[in-house]
Design an enzyme around this catalytic site. Sequence first.
Site, short mmCIF file in Angstrom:
data_model
loop_
_atom_site.label_atom_id
_atom_site.label_comp_id
_atom_site.label_asym_id
_atom_site.label_seq_id
_atom_site.Cartn_x
_atom_site.Cartn_y
_atom_site.Cartn_z
N LYS A 123 -83.14 -21.96 -28.31
CA LYS A 123 -83.98 -22.80 -29.20
C LYS A 123 -85.46 -22.60 -28.84
CE LYS A 123 -80.09 -25.84 -29.97
NZ LYS A 123 -79.57 -27.18 -30.21
N GLU A 136 -80.39 -27.36 -37.32
CA GLU A 136 -81.77 -27.82 -37.09
C GLU A 136 -82.70 -27.24 -38.15
OE1 GLU A 136 -82.00 -26.66 -33.00
OE2 GLU A 136 -80.71 -28.34 -32.42
N GLY A 181 -76.75 -31.65 -28.89
CA GLY A 181 -77.76 -32.26 -28.03
C GLY A 181 -77.52 -33.72 -27.73
N HIS A 190 -78.64 -22.46 -38.80
CA HIS A 190 -78.50 -23.52 -37.80
C HIS A 190 -78.86 -24.86 -38.42
CE1 HIS A 190 -78.91 -25.94 -34.21
NE2 HIS A 190 -78.19 -25.02 -33.59
N ASN A 212 -78.02 -20.28 -27.17
CA ASN A 212 -79.13 -20.50 -28.10
C ASN A 212 -80.22 -21.24 -27.34
OD1 ASN A 212 -80.88 -21.20 -30.12
ND2 ASN A 212 -79.42 -22.48 -31.26
N GLU A 229 -70.49 -26.21 -35.73
CA GLU A 229 -71.33 -27.10 -34.92
C GLU A 229 -71.49 -28.45 -35.62
OE1 GLU A 229 -74.01 -24.75 -32.01
OE2 GLU A 229 -75.13 -25.10 -33.85
N SER A 231 -72.94 -29.67 -27.48
CA SER A 231 -72.77 -30.25 -26.15
C SER A 231 -71.69 -29.56 -25.33
CB SER A 231 -72.51 -31.77 -26.25
OG SER A 231 -73.62 -32.42 -26.84
P1 13P Z 1 -76.32 -28.26 -27.40
O1 13P Z 1 -75.35 -27.39 -26.63
O2 13P Z 1 -77.59 -28.52 -26.66
O3 13P Z 1 -75.65 -29.48 -27.93
O4 13P Z 1 -76.76 -27.40 -28.69
C1 13P Z 1 -75.78 -26.84 -29.51
C2 13P Z 1 -76.44 -25.95 -30.47
O5 13P Z 1 -77.10 -26.39 -31.39
C3 13P Z 1 -76.28 -24.50 -30.28
O6 13P Z 1 -76.74 -23.80 -31.39
#
Ligand code: 13P
Length: 259
Positions: free
Chosen positions: A13, A103, A179, A101, A11, A173, A219
């Site tokens: 982002k 976010e 992150g 997601h 992903n 997740e 992560s």
């Molecule tokens: P990270 O691997 O940067 O923690 O992000 C995970 C994520 O949100 C994947 O969709």
Amino acid sequence: MSPRRPLVSGNWKMHLTHLEAIQVVQKLSYALERGPQGAVEVSVHPAFTALRSVQTVLDADEISVALGAQDVHWEDSGPWTGEVSPVMLAKLGVRYVIVGHSERRQHLGETDGWVNRKLRATLRAGMTPICCVGETAEQRDAGRTEEVVVGQLHAALAGVEPAEAARLVVAYEPIWAIGTGRTATPADAQAVAAALRVAVGERWGPDAAGGVRIQYGGSVNERNAADLVGQPDVDGALVGGASLDPVAFAAVVAAARPR
Ligand code: 13P
């Protein structure tokens, strides 16, 4: 060995212009060729602006990486300024679409109802949703993790048929792991993935439970991937930060190979 083929998804982002995305996917192709292949399915999820460029590179070079999107609208067309429809994505050769997601849920007002509409629209267009669920740190500390993620799963999959549920991907997740450099322990990831699979079985039957692929995300990197994806109910990873580095991402793919 699990009958499910692991899926490792990158992903990206809101990173990488279309020019940068072309470079990353070319380097990824090179890095994957030097590692173990075939047993693990791989997808990359660029920003909408880079989808077409990445698709062209994947097609031209016959790279065995699936094209993915990070979001979708639920209508096929209409007066929705700024949105992108499932028909548009399917026409571009998109195979996997991330829906729900955290976010988007946390910062962009995405509701369970929207996630459900997006998930069904993705299936209707012949693509596969990657449905994200996950708890906050407070919910985990209160012992509510399974209740929260199973609730999100039921809301997202409302109205889905058993055969459709069988070909879904669910990404667990934990929000506190995204992150942050903190990951769930392999045992915690396994416990939640198992609870999600049981929930799918109870509502959609044993074939759906056996077929649905459950990724872990939060992560994930080349050092922790093997232990996480090595869990019996964890069928791959949804990778953020580490997927921007083609060498690190290829190492995660290699670590996900069934043993
Ligand atoms: P990270 O691997 O940067 O923690 O992000 C995970 C994520 O949100 C994947 O969709």
